[in-house]
Every structure is written in C-alpha cells, then in structure tokens.
Design an enzyme around this catalytic site. Structure first.
Site, mmCIF file in Angstrom:
data_model
loop_
_atom_site.group_PDB
_atom_site.id
_atom_site.type_symbol
_atom_site.label_atom_id
_atom_site.label_comp_id
_atom_site.label_asym_id
_atom_site.label_seq_id
_atom_site.Cartn_x
_atom_site.Cartn_y
_atom_site.Cartn_z
ATOM 1 N NE ARG A 195 -4.404 -1.512 -0.042
ATOM 2 C CZ ARG A 195 -4.517 -2.598 -0.946
ATOM 3 N NH1 ARG A 195 -3.547 -2.528 -1.310
ATOM 4 N NH2 ARG A 195 -5.461 -3.518 -0.130
ATOM 5 C CG HIS A 247 -2.833 -1.284 -7.372
ATOM 6 N ND1 HIS A 247 -3.386 0.019 -5.757
ATOM 7 C CD2 HIS A 247 -3.212 -2.064 -7.053
ATOM 8 C CE1 HIS A 247 -3.557 -1.320 -4.970
ATOM 9 N NE2 HIS A 247 -3.903 -2.278 -5.251
HETATM 10 P P1 NAP Z 1 -1.372 -12.385 4.374
HETATM 11 O O1 NAP Z 1 -1.716 -13.163 4.389
HETATM 12 O O2 NAP Z 1 -2.428 -11.400 5.933
HETATM 13 O O3 NAP Z 1 -0.089 -11.614 5.708
HETATM 14 C C1 NAP Z 1 0.941 -10.532 5.808
HETATM 15 C C2 NAP Z 1 2.254 -10.719 6.332
HETATM 16 O O4 NAP Z 1 1.999 -9.347 6.944
HETATM 17 C C3 NAP Z 1 1.950 -12.024 7.648
HETATM 18 O O5 NAP Z 1 2.898 -12.384 7.037
HETATM 19 C C4 NAP Z 1 1.970 -11.241 8.868
HETATM 20 O O6 NAP Z 1 2.431 -11.653 9.707
HETATM 21 C C5 NAP Z 1 2.744 -9.544 8.968
HETATM 22 N N1 NAP Z 1 2.327 -8.770 9.216
HETATM 23 C C6 NAP Z 1 1.668 -8.389 9.896
HETATM 24 N N2 NAP Z 1 1.343 -7.318 10.183
HETATM 25 C C7 NAP Z 1 2.876 -7.085 10.885
HETATM 26 C C8 NAP Z 1 3.641 -6.356 11.649
HETATM 27 N N3 NAP Z 1 3.404 -5.634 12.883
HETATM 28 N N4 NAP Z 1 5.352 -6.648 11.605
HETATM 29 C C9 NAP Z 1 5.593 -7.346 11.054
HETATM 30 N N5 NAP Z 1 4.676 -8.647 9.653
HETATM 31 C C10 NAP Z 1 3.792 -7.765 9.882
HETATM 32 O O7 NAP Z 1 -1.456 -10.837 3.082
HETATM 33 P P2 NAP Z 1 -1.222 -11.109 1.975
HETATM 34 O O8 NAP Z 1 -2.238 -11.825 1.677
HETATM 35 O O9 NAP Z 1 0.223 -11.510 2.250
HETATM 36 O O10 NAP Z 1 -1.418 -9.472 1.642
HETATM 37 C C11 NAP Z 1 -0.488 -9.108 2.055
HETATM 38 C C12 NAP Z 1 -1.021 -7.185 1.320
HETATM 39 O O11 NAP Z 1 -0.831 -7.273 0.503
HETATM 40 C C13 NAP Z 1 -2.176 -6.575 1.735
HETATM 41 O O12 NAP Z 1 -2.693 -6.818 3.103
HETATM 42 C C14 NAP Z 1 -2.724 -5.906 0.249
HETATM 43 O O13 NAP Z 1 -2.358 -4.371 0.810
HETATM 44 C C15 NAP Z 1 -1.025 -5.888 -0.490
HETATM 45 N N6 NAP Z 1 -1.784 -7.008 -2.173
HETATM 46 C C16 NAP Z 1 -1.259 -5.450 -2.794
HETATM 47 C C17 NAP Z 1 -2.146 -6.195 -4.537
HETATM 48 C C18 NAP Z 1 -1.585 -5.405 -5.274
HETATM 49 O O14 NAP Z 1 -2.048 -5.412 -6.588
HETATM 50 N N7 NAP Z 1 -0.836 -4.250 -5.738
HETATM 51 C C19 NAP Z 1 -2.732 -7.365 -4.157
HETATM 52 C C20 NAP Z 1 -2.601 -7.579 -3.468
HETATM 53 C C21 NAP Z 1 -2.348 -7.299 -2.449
HETATM 54 P P3 NAP Z 1 2.093 -13.404 10.747
HETATM 55 O O15 NAP Z 1 2.353 -14.353 9.589
HETATM 56 O O16 NAP Z 1 3.115 -13.306 11.587
HETATM 57 O O17 NAP Z 1 0.727 -12.726 10.545
HETATM 58 C C1 GLV Z 2 -5.072 -5.114 -3.872
HETATM 59 O O1 GLV Z 2 -4.184 -4.690 -3.833
HETATM 60 C C2 GLV Z 2 -5.637 -6.137 -3.239
HETATM 61 O O2 GLV Z 2 -5.661 -5.367 -1.688
HETATM 62 O O3 GLV Z 2 -6.154 -7.281 -3.043
#
Ligand code: NAP
Ligand code: GLV
Length: 309
Positions: A224, A272
């Site tokens: 983000r 994005h």
């Molecule tokens: P997720 O499965 O919820 O994983 C989040 C990771 O971040 C987990 O390993 C979590 O730790 C860690 N985390 C959270 N808070 C933290 C902190 N304070 N300190 C250290 N580590 C922390 O999420 P995801 O599905 O991988 O997605 C991640 C993010 O990518 C989304 O929230 C979104 O904002 C972004 N995204 C962007 C796009 C794009 O097109 N650019 C697309 C999709 C997603 P734990 O494992 O210990 O809980």
């Molecule tokens: C995109 O940014 C998502 O959160 O899937």
C-alpha cells in the site's frame, strides 16, 4: 435477499453477471442504487463510502474485493459484529509473485541502469553478480509474501522474510519483531514490501528503514502507498542511499499528475496492477464465502479487525 456491490474500480457489470451465475437466488444491487437497505444481506466492496456498511441493518457478511482490508477498516463505523472476509485467490498470488519476480530480476540484471545508458548512448559493461549473492528481503510472509519468497528462492536468490509472528520456512531466513526488522533490513539488497496496511505498518518505509539498508539497495512496494514516506524515499534516492524504487501502490491513486515520482529517473511507477483481482477467478471464491455464510458454515480467510488484517 440481496448482495450490495460497491467499488468505483472494479467492473460492476461483469461482477453482476458472474454473481448471477454463481448465486442465481440473490439479487445484486450496484451502489448507489441500493434499494431497501433492510433487504441487503451481503456486501462485496472496495473502499465503500464511510457509513454505508453501518446503514445496512441485516448485513451478515462483508467481502473485500482484494486481499487487503484497510479500505474497509478505515471506516470506524463498520459494524464490528459482521464478519469480514478478504479475497484469497491463487490467481492473484500467481500474478503478484510474477510481478515480484519480474521486478527483482530487472533490478538484479541492472536493467534500469542499462535503460538509462541506452537513453544516453553509453556502451558500458557492469559486473553481474550471481543471484545467490543478491540478498532479497520480504516484509510480510503471508499468502503473498511466502509465495513470492518461494518463487525467488527457486530462482537462486538469497531470501529472508519478516513477519509479526515467528516462522520457519525451508531455505528462507525468517525474522520477526523490532530487532528482526533491523536485521532483515541490514541484509536486504532488494527490499520488497508485502505487508498489510495497519497502524503498526503505516510509514514503515521511512528514512530510518532506508538508512538500515546496505548503501545502493532498492525498494519494491507492492502493498500500500501509505507504507511509504514519499519525501524520505526521494531523499534516500537523491543521496545515493537507495539506487531504485519500483512502486505499484501510492498514497493517492491514481498518482496525481504533478507527483515527483512520475518523472524521477530512478523510480518505476505501475498503476496498482501487481495482483489485481480478476472477476473470472474471484467470483467463485466470493460466492463460496456467501454460500458458507448462508449455510452457517465456518468462513475462510476471516479478518481480525483488532489486528487490522
Ligand atoms: P496476509 O496473508 O495477511 O499476510 C500478511 C503478512 O504480514 C503476515 O506474514 C503477517 O505476519 C505480516 N505482518 C502483519 N503485520 C505485521 C507487523 N506489524 N510486523 C511484521 N509483520 C506483519 O496478507 P497477503 O495476502 O499476503 O497480502 C499482503 C498485502 O498485499 C495486502 O494486505 C494488500 O495490501 C497487498 N496487496 C497488493 C496488491 C497489489 O495489486 N499491489 C494485490 C494484493 C494484495 P503474521 O504471519 O505473523 O501474521
Ligand atoms: C489489492 O491491492 C488487494 O488488496 O488485493
């Protein structure tokens, strides 16, 4: 019974058709034509206007059209008793890992340097390190971070990751906590941000973080825009502390036309697109969540609003 669809970014018509195929007994209403709010059971949203979800008295489920839920939790009036599920779609994971791998290879193979040399008509060779000598650090080892780490590892890079809770991943150095953050930064030639946006992770890519990276490191932000302190990035690039930044997400989207990132010679901007949700693959996943809610079955990928992800 009806589903409310609210997103100014996603294709409402295609979502309505897909939901009608998956859930023919439910009517899909597209914001702002919501009809009687008391007949809406499910909401499928991206950045709903503040107060909208709180005004739906029969709401049973909120589904995010994305992996992140910061765009929902930003509204303090979102009813806390209604479960929020996020979109966990293997197709998004594949897209994201592909983007991360492509950009890491681009940085590793010094493509941006050679592109600049071409523009200046310079024929100059630079030493090319082996991937095993390139240390990549991934902030966030969740669904996306873990898959990206695995793909990068398979391409020979030296991978480390950071998460809130400790992890053990084969062949990947895992860090957690404040000290772990600094240790990961110190060993990251390429830093990739795949964290959710929460109070704890906002502004995490700041001057302090950049100063802990090895001189000449690069940053890829695919999470983000609000993880990044824009002015600190510009300063770190201008001082030579950072070499390049590849950015897919921004504080304000679309990135305003006068924003300095557009024209910075060592910043790459993409709109994005790293892991954008696809109706074709996402609709069956959302429909499954709604069917589970209807049947009173346990939901998958439920968000913890207190944790913020
Ligand atoms: P997720 O499965 O919820 O994983 C989040 C990771 O971040 C987990 O390993 C979590 O730790 C860690 N985390 C959270 N808070 C933290 C902190 N304070 N300190 C250290 N580590 C922390 O999420 P995801 O599905 O991988 O997605 C991640 C993010 O990518 C989304 O929230 C979104 O904002 C972004 N995204 C962007 C796009 C794009 O097109 N650019 C697309 C999709 C997603 P734990 O494992 O210990 O809980
Ligand atoms: C995109 O940014 C998502 O959160 O899937």
């Amino acid at each position: 019974m009806a589903i409310l669809f609210c997103s100014s970014l996603d294709p409402a018509g295609r979502w309505r058709e897909a939901l009608a195929r998956e859930l023919p007994h439910l009517e899909t209403r597209i914001y702002p034509d919501i009809g009687d709010p008391g007949t809406i059971d499910y909401a499928l949203v991206w950045a709903p206007p503040p107060g909208l979800l709180a005004a739906l008295p029969r709401l049973k489920l909120i589904a995010s059209i994305g992996a992140g839920v910061d765009h929902i939790l930003a509204d303090p009036s979102v009813p806390r008793h209604v479960p929020i599920v996020r979109l966990v779609d293997p197709a998004t994971t594949r897209l994201m890992s592909e983007y991360v791998l492509a950009q890491t290879l681009r940085l590793h193979r010094q493509d941006l340097l050679y592109e600049a040399q071409q523009r200046a008509g310079i024929w100059q060779w630079h030493e090319q390190p082996d991937p095993a000598e390139r240390r990549v650090g991934i902030l966030g080892l969740g669904r996306l971070g873990t898959d990206a780490a695995t793909r990068l590892k398979a391409n020979g890079f030296d991978i480390a990751g950071w998460s809130r809770t400790g992890k053990t991943l084969d062949g990947i150095a895992c860090f957690s906590g404040g000290e772990g953050f600094d240790a990961l930064l110190r060993r990251s030639d390429i830093l990739i941000c795949l964290l959710p946006l929460t109070a704890a992770t906002e502004n995490i890519l700041d001057r302090r973080a950049f100063d802990h990276l090895p001189r000449g490191a690069s940053v890829v932000n695919v999470a983000r825009g609000r993880h990044l302190v824009d002015a600190d990035l510009l300063e770190a690039l201008d001082s030579g502390q950072l070499a390049y930044a590849i950015l897919d997400v921004f504080r304000e989207e679309p990135l305003p036309p006068d924003h300095p990132f557009w024209r910075h010679s060592r910043i790459v901007v993409t709109p994005h697109v790293a892991g954008a949700a696809e109706v074709r693959t996402a609709a069956p996943i959302i429909a499954d969540a709604i069917r589970r809610a209807e049947a009173g079955l346990p939901l998958r990928d439920v968000v913890d609003p207190e944790r913020g992800y």
